[in-house]
Design a protein around this motif. Structure first.
Motif, PDB file in Angstrom:
ATOM      1  N   HIS A   1       0.831  -1.194   0.000  1.00 46.30           N
ATOM      2  CA  HIS A   1       0.000   0.000   0.000  1.00 46.30           C
ATOM      3  C   HIS A   1       0.870   1.250   0.000  1.00 46.30           C
ATOM      4  CE1 HIS A   1      -3.782  -2.112   0.761  1.00 46.30           C
ATOM      5  NE2 HIS A   1      -3.068  -2.909   1.536  1.00 46.30           N
ATOM      6  N   ALA A   2       0.313   2.354  -0.483  1.00 45.31           N
ATOM      7  CA  ALA A   2       1.003   3.644  -0.483  1.00 45.31           C
ATOM      8  C   ALA A   2       0.568   4.435   0.752  1.00 45.31           C
ATOM      9  CB  ALA A   2       0.678   4.431  -1.748  1.00 45.31           C
ATOM     10  N   PHE A   3       1.556   5.016   1.433  1.00 46.21           N
ATOM     11  CA  PHE A   3       1.317   5.801   2.635  1.00 46.21           C
ATOM     12  C   PHE A   3       1.971   7.160   2.500  1.00 46.21           C
ATOM     13  CE2 PHE A   3       0.981   1.457   4.005  1.00 46.21           C
ATOM     14  CZ  PHE A   3      -0.064   1.478   4.924  1.00 46.21           C
ATOM     15  N   ASP A   4       1.312   8.168   3.035  1.00 44.99           N
ATOM     16  CA  ASP A   4       1.897   9.491   3.142  1.00 44.99           C
ATOM     17  C   ASP A   4       3.108   9.393   4.069  1.00 44.99           C
ATOM     18  OD1 ASP A   4       2.220  12.177   4.568  1.00 44.99           O
ATOM     19  OD2 ASP A   4       0.820  12.675   2.953  1.00 44.99           O
ATOM     20  N   MET A   5       4.135  10.148   3.789  1.00 43.66           N
ATOM     21  CA  MET A   5       5.348  10.092   4.616  1.00 43.66           C
ATOM     22  C   MET A   5       5.054  10.484   6.065  1.00 43.66           C
ATOM     23  SD  MET A   5       7.640   8.755   2.801  1.00 43.66           S
ATOM     24  CE  MET A   5       9.089   9.028   3.798  1.00 43.66           C
TER      25      MET A   5
ATOM     26  N   GLY B   1       1.929   3.069  18.195  1.00 44.04           N
ATOM     27  CA  GLY B   1       0.619   2.712  18.705  1.00 44.04           C
ATOM     28  C   GLY B   1      -0.561   3.397  18.044  1.00 44.04           C
ATOM     29  N   LEU B   2      -0.314   4.277  17.086  1.00 44.81           N
ATOM     30  CA  LEU B   2      -1.408   4.964  16.396  1.00 44.81           C
ATOM     31  C   LEU B   2      -1.879   4.146  15.196  1.00 44.81           C
ATOM     32  CD1 LEU B   2      -0.138   8.656  16.372  1.00 44.81           C
ATOM     33  CD2 LEU B   2      -1.794   7.600  17.925  1.00 44.81           C
ATOM     34  N   ILE B   3      -3.095   4.393  14.761  1.00 46.14           N
ATOM     35  CA  ILE B   3      -3.613   3.798  13.535  1.00 46.14           C
ATOM     36  C   ILE B   3      -3.409   4.814  12.418  1.00 46.14           C
ATOM     37  CG2 ILE B   3      -5.677   2.949  12.352  1.00 46.14           C
ATOM     38  CD1 ILE B   3      -4.661   1.107  14.569  1.00 46.14           C
TER      39      ILE B   3
ATOM     40  N   GLY C   1      -7.318   3.820   2.225  1.00 50.05           N
ATOM     41  CA  GLY C   1      -8.136   3.771   3.430  1.00 50.05           C
ATOM     42  C   GLY C   1      -7.848   2.598   4.339  1.00 50.05           C
ATOM     43  N   VAL C   2      -7.020   1.652   3.905  1.00 49.93           N
ATOM     44  CA  VAL C   2      -6.655   0.528   4.772  1.00 49.93           C
ATOM     45  C   VAL C   2      -5.977   1.075   6.019  1.00 49.93           C
ATOM     46  CG1 VAL C   2      -5.053  -1.428   4.988  1.00 49.93           C
ATOM     47  CG2 VAL C   2      -6.502  -1.217   2.985  1.00 49.93           C
ATOM     48  N   GLU C   3      -6.419   0.599   7.174  1.00 49.44           N
ATOM     49  CA  GLU C   3      -5.856   1.041   8.441  1.00 49.44           C
ATOM     50  C   GLU C   3      -4.843   0.022   8.949  1.00 49.44           C
ATOM     51  OE1 GLU C   3      -9.274   1.494  10.972  1.00 49.44           O
ATOM     52  OE2 GLU C   3      -9.625   3.534  10.252  1.00 49.44           O
ATOM     53  N   VAL C   4      -3.687   0.513   9.383  1.00 52.96           N
ATOM     54  CA  VAL C   4      -2.664  -0.343   9.981  1.00 52.96           C
ATOM     55  C   VAL C   4      -2.059   0.383  11.176  1.00 52.96           C
ATOM     56  CG1 VAL C   4      -2.088  -1.505   7.813  1.00 52.96           C
ATOM     57  CG2 VAL C   4      -0.789   0.479   8.511  1.00 52.96           C
ATOM     58  N   SER C   5      -1.434  -0.365  12.026  1.00 53.03           N
ATOM     59  CA  SER C   5      -0.733   0.216  13.166  1.00 53.03           C
ATOM     60  C   SER C   5       0.522   0.927  12.669  1.00 53.03           C
ATOM     61  CB  SER C   5      -0.351  -0.895  14.144  1.00 53.03           C
ATOM     62  OG  SER C   5       0.631  -0.455  15.044  1.00 53.03           O
ATOM     63  N   SER C   6       0.813   2.068  13.260  1.00 53.22           N
ATOM     64  CA  SER C   6       2.045   2.782  12.893  1.00 53.22           C
ATOM     65  C   SER C   6       3.263   1.910  13.168  1.00 53.22           C
ATOM     66  CB  SER C   6       2.144   4.104  13.651  1.00 53.22           C
ATOM     67  OG  SER C   6       2.118   3.886  15.055  1.00 53.22           O
TER      68      SER C   6
ATOM     69  N   GLU D   1      -5.995   0.145  -5.770  1.00 50.64           N
ATOM     70  CA  GLU D   1      -6.680   1.376  -5.406  1.00 50.64           C
ATOM     71  C   GLU D   1      -5.662   2.472  -5.080  1.00 50.64           C
ATOM     72  OE1 GLU D   1     -10.150   3.019  -2.418  1.00 50.64           O
ATOM     73  OE2 GLU D   1      -9.828   0.864  -2.595  1.00 50.64           O
ATOM     74  N   CYS D   2      -4.620   2.122  -4.310  1.00 53.25           N
ATOM     75  CA  CYS D   2      -3.538   3.084  -4.044  1.00 53.25           C
ATOM     76  C   CYS D   2      -2.884   3.506  -5.359  1.00 53.25           C
ATOM     77  CB  CYS D   2      -2.484   2.478  -3.110  1.00 53.25           C
ATOM     78  SG  CYS D   2      -2.972   2.331  -1.376  1.00 53.25           S
ATOM     79  N   TRP D   3      -2.648   2.541  -6.223  1.00 54.91           N
ATOM     80  CA  TRP D   3      -2.019   2.804  -7.523  1.00 54.91           C
ATOM     81  C   TRP D   3      -2.844   3.814  -8.321  1.00 54.91           C
ATOM     82  CZ3 TRP D   3       2.473   1.167  -9.793  1.00 54.91           C
ATOM     83  CH2 TRP D   3       2.590   1.358 -11.156  1.00 54.91           C
ATOM     84  N   GLU D   4      -4.164   3.592  -8.384  1.00 53.56           N
ATOM     85  CA  GLU D   4      -5.041   4.489  -9.143  1.00 53.56           C
ATOM     86  C   GLU D   4      -5.058   5.895  -8.534  1.00 53.56           C
ATOM     87  OE1 GLU D   4      -6.622   4.086 -12.058  1.00 53.56           O
ATOM     88  OE2 GLU D   4      -5.776   2.093 -12.255  1.00 53.56           O
ATOM     89  N   ILE D   5      -5.061   5.987  -7.212  1.00 52.66           N
ATOM     90  CA  ILE D   5      -5.064   7.298  -6.563  1.00 52.66           C
ATOM     91  C   ILE D   5      -3.799   8.063  -6.928  1.00 52.66           C
ATOM     92  CG2 ILE D   5      -4.896   8.450  -4.315  1.00 52.66           C
ATOM     93  CD1 ILE D   5      -6.792   6.181  -3.265  1.00 52.66           C
ATOM     94  N   LEU D   6      -2.646   7.411  -6.858  1.00 54.75           N
ATOM     95  CA  LEU D   6      -1.386   8.094  -7.212  1.00 54.75           C
ATOM     96  C   LEU D   6      -1.340   8.423  -8.693  1.00 54.75           C
ATOM     97  CD1 LEU D   6       1.237   6.230  -5.034  1.00 54.75           C
ATOM     98  CD2 LEU D   6       0.429   8.573  -4.797  1.00 54.75           C
ATOM     99  N   LYS D   7      -1.868   7.533  -9.531  1.00 57.77           N
ATOM    100  CA  LYS D   7      -1.911   7.780 -10.972  1.00 57.77           C
ATOM    101  C   LYS D   7      -2.759   9.023 -11.262  1.00 57.77           C
ATOM    102  CE  LYS D   7      -3.988   5.656 -14.931  1.00 57.77           C
ATOM    103  NZ  LYS D   7      -4.595   4.428 -15.467  1.00 57.77           N
ATOM    104  N   PHE D   8      -3.908   9.127 -10.601  1.00 57.63           N
ATOM    105  CA  PHE D   8      -4.795  10.273 -10.789  1.00 57.63           C
ATOM    106  C   PHE D   8      -4.106  11.562 -10.356  1.00 57.63           C
ATOM    107  CE2 PHE D   8      -7.985  13.194  -9.064  1.00 57.63           C
ATOM    108  CZ  PHE D   8      -8.745  13.423 -10.209  1.00 57.63           C
TER     109      PHE D   8
END
Length: 72
Positions: free
Chosen positions: A17-21, A29-31, A37-42, A62-69
């Protein structure tokens, strides 16, 4: 500045998945959310993924399409 600068791909939770830096620097401990929109633990996001996960896990389209857009 390229539109996708500031994002990083990481194999977590059954996919790459793609994540903002900023999510990569979140406190323990944060989500945090991938672009899709996939949620993971930091904590999971900040771990160094084994090389095999980069091969085994599929890219989140979905991440790919968002970055492509964002590049258009």
């Amino acid at each position: 500045m390229p539109p996708n600068r500031g994002f990083q791909w990481q194999p977590v939770s059954g996919g790459r998945h793609a994540f903002d830096m900023a999510a990569r620097r979140a406190e323990s401990g944060l989500i945090v959310n991938a672009l899709c929109g996939v949620e993971v633990s930091s904590d999971e996001l900040q771990q160094i993924a084994p090389e095999v996960d980069w091969i085994r896990e599929k890219t989140c389209m979905e991440c790919w399409e968002i970055l492509k857009f964002r590049q258009q």
